[in-house]
Structures are given as structure tokens and as C-alpha cells.
Design a protein around this motif. Structure first.
Motif, PDB file in Angstrom:
ATOM      1  N   MET A 197       8.159  -8.400  -5.747  1.00 57.52           N
ATOM      2  CA  MET A 197       8.723  -7.546  -4.700  1.00 57.52           C
ATOM      3  C   MET A 197       9.532  -6.404  -5.301  1.00 57.52           C
ATOM      4  N   GLU A 198      10.287  -6.689  -6.342  1.00 57.70           N
ATOM      5  CA  GLU A 198      11.102  -5.649  -6.960  1.00 57.70           C
ATOM      6  C   GLU A 198      10.242  -4.531  -7.534  1.00 57.70           C
ATOM      7  N   GLY A 199       9.154  -4.910  -8.214  1.00 55.41           N
ATOM      8  CA  GLY A 199       8.275  -3.910  -8.798  1.00 55.41           C
ATOM      9  C   GLY A 199       7.569  -3.075  -7.747  1.00 55.41           C
ATOM     10  N   LYS A 200       7.155  -3.713  -6.651  1.00 53.82           N
ATOM     11  CA  LYS A 200       6.460  -2.985  -5.586  1.00 53.82           C
ATOM     12  C   LYS A 200       7.398  -2.030  -4.858  1.00 53.82           C
ATOM     13  N   GLN A 249       6.963   1.948  -4.459  1.00 55.74           N
ATOM     14  CA  GLN A 249       6.999   2.566  -3.135  1.00 55.74           C
ATOM     15  C   GLN A 249       8.032   3.682  -3.063  1.00 55.74           C
ATOM     16  N   PHE A 250       9.252   3.406  -3.495  1.00 57.53           N
ATOM     17  CA  PHE A 250      10.293   4.424  -3.412  1.00 57.53           C
ATOM     18  C   PHE A 250      10.118   5.500  -4.476  1.00 57.53           C
ATOM     19  N   GLY A 251       9.379   5.170  -5.540  1.00 58.11           N
ATOM     20  CA  GLY A 251       9.055   6.190  -6.532  1.00 58.11           C
ATOM     21  C   GLY A 251       8.116   7.252  -5.992  1.00 58.11           C
ATOM     22  N   LYS A 252       7.427   6.922  -4.902  1.00 58.89           N
ATOM     23  CA  LYS A 252       6.531   7.880  -4.260  1.00 58.89           C
ATOM     24  C   LYS A 252       7.226   8.638  -3.127  1.00 58.89           C
ATOM     25  N   HIS A 253       8.522   8.393  -2.963  1.00 59.57           N
ATOM     26  CA  HIS A 253       9.400   9.184  -2.088  1.00 59.57           C
ATOM     27  C   HIS A 253       8.936   9.230  -0.617  1.00 59.57           C
ATOM     28  N   PRO A 254       8.949   8.083   0.063  1.00 58.69           N
ATOM     29  CA  PRO A 254       8.659   8.126   1.506  1.00 58.69           C
ATOM     30  C   PRO A 254       9.655   9.025   2.226  1.00 58.69           C
ATOM     31  N   LYS A 255       9.186   9.707   3.253  1.00 60.04           N
ATOM     32  CA  LYS A 255      10.039  10.673   3.951  1.00 60.04           C
ATOM     33  C   LYS A 255      11.126   9.999   4.788  1.00 60.04           C
ATOM     34  N   LEU A 256      10.862   8.777   5.263  1.00 59.82           N
ATOM     35  CA  LEU A 256      11.859   8.071   6.071  1.00 59.82           C
ATOM     36  C   LEU A 256      11.674   6.567   5.910  1.00 59.82           C
ATOM     37  N   TYR A 270       0.856  -1.190   0.000  1.00 61.55           N
ATOM     38  CA  TYR A 270       0.000   0.000   0.000  1.00 61.55           C
ATOM     39  C   TYR A 270       0.892   1.240   0.000  1.00 61.55           C
ATOM     40  N   PRO A 271       1.518   1.555  -1.127  1.00 61.07           N
ATOM     41  CA  PRO A 271       2.556   2.599  -1.156  1.00 61.07           C
ATOM     42  C   PRO A 271       2.042   4.010  -0.885  1.00 61.07           C
ATOM     43  N   ASP A 272       0.727   4.202  -0.901  1.00 57.42           N
ATOM     44  CA  ASP A 272       0.185   5.532  -0.628  1.00 57.42           C
ATOM     45  C   ASP A 272      -0.230   5.714   0.830  1.00 57.42           C
ATOM     46  N   HIS A 308      19.518  -0.163  -6.267  1.00 57.36           N
ATOM     47  CA  HIS A 308      18.549   0.692  -6.965  1.00 57.36           C
ATOM     48  C   HIS A 308      18.589   2.141  -6.465  1.00 57.36           C
ATOM     49  N   ALA A 309      19.569   2.412  -5.605  1.00 61.85           N
ATOM     50  CA  ALA A 309      19.724   3.774  -5.047  1.00 61.85           C
ATOM     51  C   ALA A 309      18.472   4.237  -4.310  1.00 61.85           C
ATOM     52  N   TYR A 310      17.784   3.302  -3.654  1.00 58.23           N
ATOM     53  CA  TYR A 310      16.635   3.675  -2.840  1.00 58.23           C
ATOM     54  C   TYR A 310      17.145   4.234  -1.510  1.00 58.23           C
ATOM     55  N   PRO A 311      16.739   5.424  -1.129  1.00 52.50           N
ATOM     56  CA  PRO A 311      17.282   6.043   0.088  1.00 52.50           C
ATOM     57  C   PRO A 311      16.705   5.414   1.369  1.00 52.50           C
TER      58      PRO A 311
END
Length: 397
Positions: free
Chosen positions: A327-330, A334-341, A299-301, A366-369
Motif C-alpha cells: 500500500m505504501e508503494g502504491k 499515485q501521488f507521484g503522478k499528482h492527482p488534481k484532487l 490504477y494510478p493513471d 509523506h506530505a501527500y496533498p
């Protein structure tokens, strides 16, 4: 009239007798005794015992084999018999400020301290606790600060088809403020339940103290039961006083993740909350970290803040739920929606350490922060309390 007086007197004597029985069942022994220098003395009355030991998390760990490979267990120390059958042990060094747990072993039989009424239940094990103040232990103590409210509520889960019990902390002033609050959904590990973060995790004390210090934003903390086969913690459902069980069915096969929106809907229908991604956080330990990982990507939103505390990462190969597919696509979504933390924490000797290293490598590729915190120790509540005390101040800024 005389007959009525007789029954009144008899009743008063009966009540006094029961009260006296409770008093007479105690021992005039101080244990544990915390000395001014923070050394601690433990005492146990056992005049016929051959050997008495204390086992606790304040002692050097001992290496053991677990179903998951090499692990650690609490250390032990021998007590010495003193006068009148009282055995004693004093720590050789002062203990750092912390919350500690311990038990006694008397001639090979593990038991609690009859002179310490403060106990915690962890699945089917009960241990005594004590707190050394003057540092981290202050966070776990009840201090002279404004206090929040703790409630046990029941909510309907249409997805699971049952009513379930949930624990909810509201911060001081919630009842009268009229404000809308952000929400942290805080999940327990395998064998735990909706009481684990309250008793073992000291969530109420941590949140009261962090908020009073101005280190954390006032927030609601929601602690559900992650065992979808349970209505509630052992002893709190119509099953009665059943023995807690570590291994329950349907814990990490997708049902918890699929049913989680039922919890969010209940909270947002019954509490004044910020109904937006920036006002929601999810975190959990071990199995709860597993749930947090997979709920947040499913639920990425929903969540802008995600915390993985000593998290299990990878689903079982036999888990066929669509929750764990792609899992990779999800994660990309998720990280494409830029979670704050996105916060990951684990102990250096945790049996899940290598899995967390592998997962972080996946995020790095994937350089996901994300932010990473590594502590000493293993898969233990000491670490999870620390992680909560560090994670909560980073939320909703």
C-alpha cells in the motif's frame, strides 16, 4: 352483438372496481404536513393502539452499541391520540432545510406511513421521506431546470464472468450536443447496490441542480454495483424478489477492484467521454470509499480526482489479494503522478472516524496533498448527500 356488449361492459366495470379499490384503500389524512414555519405534523390512524411513536433522523439521536462499537440511531417521539383514533405529533421547532426519513412504531411494531407514498429502501429497510425546502433541501428536489437522463444498462464483465447491471446519469443536452464529457464513477456502501445513490443519494436531483446553477461542470455519473456476487440490485436479476442482504460475499477482498477496468471499458466504448485521466473521477461512501481508495492507487493513471466519503480504509488482515499489497508503494506512485484532487470527508461521530485520522496521518507523514472536510453526524446518508454536493463542483475545472 349483445354478448360482445356484455363482455365490454363487464370489463369496464372490473377495471373501475379495481381502480375504486385502490382509491378506497387510502385515508383522508395529511401526513406529514409541512407548515409555513417548517414545523412538521405527523399523523397515524390507530384507534385501538396503546402507544404510537415516530422514529426519524430529524429527532435527537440516541446512543447505541453496534458491531463496530458505540454508535447512533434515529431518535423517537410519542404521538398523542386525538379525535377518532388519529394520533399526532408536531415537531417543537422548525426543521432546517433537508431531506428527512421516518417511520412509525405502533405498539412496538415498526411500520411506514400509509398516508405518504414516498419511500426509500436502504438494504432491507423501507422508510418514508419528505423534504424541507429553502436551503440544502432544494438540491434534493426536482426543480424547473434542464433534466438529465437516467439509464439502467447491462455490461459484460470478463473478469467476473457475468453480465451486470449499472446505473448511468447523462446530463441535460448529452443526446444532442456531440461533446465528450468527463465521468464521475460513484460507488455505494455495504449492502447497497446500483440504485442506492439514485434513491437515497438523490444524485439525479443534485447533479441537475448543480449543473443548472453553473456550480458543476456537465458530467456523466456512473453508479455500479459494488457487490461482485450480484448481477444487479435485489429484484432486478434472475434471482427474483429475494430479500436484500447486508452481508454479501466478496465485497472487500479485491474482486471489485480487479474488475473495475471492465466498467471503464464499457463506458468508454458506449458513451462520448473524455478518455483521459483529467476526465475521470472516482468517489464512494463507506465500502465504496474503500473501493475508491484502492482502485485509484491500483490504477494510478486512471483518475485525477478521488473522493473518500466516510471511507473504510484498511483491508481485513485475512485479505490476501495483491490489490492490497504494498500500500505504501502504491500510494507513493499515485501521488507521484499528482492527482488534481484527493478529497476526504467524514462526520465527527462516524465509527470510521479514527481510521480516517490514522490514514490522514499516513498521508501527512509523506506530505501527500489532500483536502479534508469534517461534518457533524455519523455514518448517514444526510452526510453523503452533502459530500456529493460539495465534491462535484470541484471536479474537472
Amino acid at each position: 352483438m349483445k354478448r360482445l356488449s356484455f363482455f365490454v361492459v363487464f370489463a369496464l366495470i372490473s377495471v373501475a372496481t379495481f381502480a375504486q379499490q385502490a382509491l378506497w384503500g387510502t385515508q383522508n389524512i395529511i401526513s406529514p404536513e409541512i407548515h409555513p414555519d417548517n414545523t412538521v405534523t405527523f399523523r397515524f390512524l390507530a384507534p385501538k393502539a396503546i402507544r404510537v411513536q415516530v422514529i426519524g433522523d430529524f429527532l435527537p439521536k440516541q446512543q447505541i452499541e453496534t458491531p463496530f462499537g458505540p454508535g447512533e440511531a434515529d431518535g423517537t417521539a410519542d404521538l398523542k391520540e386525538r379525535k377518532e383514533g388519529v394520533w399526532e405529533y408536531t415537531t417543537p421547532e422548525p426543521l432546517p432545510s433537508e431531506l428527512y426519513s421516518y417511520s412509525f412504531i405502533v405498539d412496538g411494531v415498526k411500520t411506514t406511513d400509509p398516508n405518504n407514498v414516498y419511500l426509500n429502501r436502504d438494504v432491507a429497510s423501507v422508510t418514508n421521506i419528505f423534504i424541507i425546502k429553502g436551503g440544502q433541501g432544494d438540491l434534493y428536489s426536482v426543480n424547473d431546470v434542464p433534466h438529465g437522463t437516467l439509464a439502467h444498462r447491462w455490461y459484460e464483465s470478463p473478469t467476473l464472468g457475468i453480465n451486470r447491471r449499472i446505473t448511468i446519469y447523462t446530463p441535460a443536452g448529452y443526446e444532442n450536443s456531440g461533446e465528450k464529457y468527463p465521468v464521475l464513477y460513484l460507488l455505494h456502501g455495504m449492502g447497497g447496490d446500483e440504485e442506492a445513490w439514485i434513491t437515497l443519494g438523490r444524485t439525479v436531483q443534485i447533479m441537475d441542480n448543480l449543473i443548472a446553477r453553473g456550480e458543476a461542470e456537465p458530467m456523466i455519473v456512473v453508479m455500479p454495483n459494488g457487490n461482485v456476487d450480484q448481477e444487479a440490485a435485489p429484484g432486478e436479476s434472475d434471482l427474483g424478489l429475494v430479500k436484500p442482504n447486508m452481508r454479501l460475499p466478496h465485497t472487500m477482498e479485491g474482486s471489485m477492484e480487479q474488475s473495475f477496468p471492465d466498467i471503464v471499458k464499457f463506458i468508454e466504448s458506449n458513451y462520448r467521454v473524455q478518455k483521459k485521466k483529467a476526465g475521470r473521477a472516482i468517489a464512494g461512501l463507506s465500502m465504496g470509499g474503500f473501493h475508491s481508495l484502492h482502485i485509484s492507487k491500483q490504477y494510478p493513471d486512471l483518475f485525477d480526482y478521488v473522493g473518500l466519503f466516510s471511507a473504510a480504509i484498511w483491508p481485513d488482515k485475512e485479505a490476501s489479494s495483491p490489490i492490497y499489497q504494498d500500500m505504501e508503494g502504491k500510494l507513493k506512485t499515485q501521488f507521484g503522478k499528482h492527482p488534481k484532487l484527493y478529497w476526504i470527508a467524514i462526520g465527527k461521530t462516524d465509527f470510521l472516524y479514527k481510521d480516517n485520522v490514522k490514514y490522514r496521518q499516513t498521508l501527512d507523514e509523506h506530505a501527500y496533498p489532500y483536502e479534508y472536510y469534517e461534518s457533524d453526524g455519523g455514518h448517514i446518508w444526510k452526510n453523503w448527500r452533502i459530500y456529493l454536493s460539495k465534491f462535484a463542483p470541484m471536479l474537472f475545472k
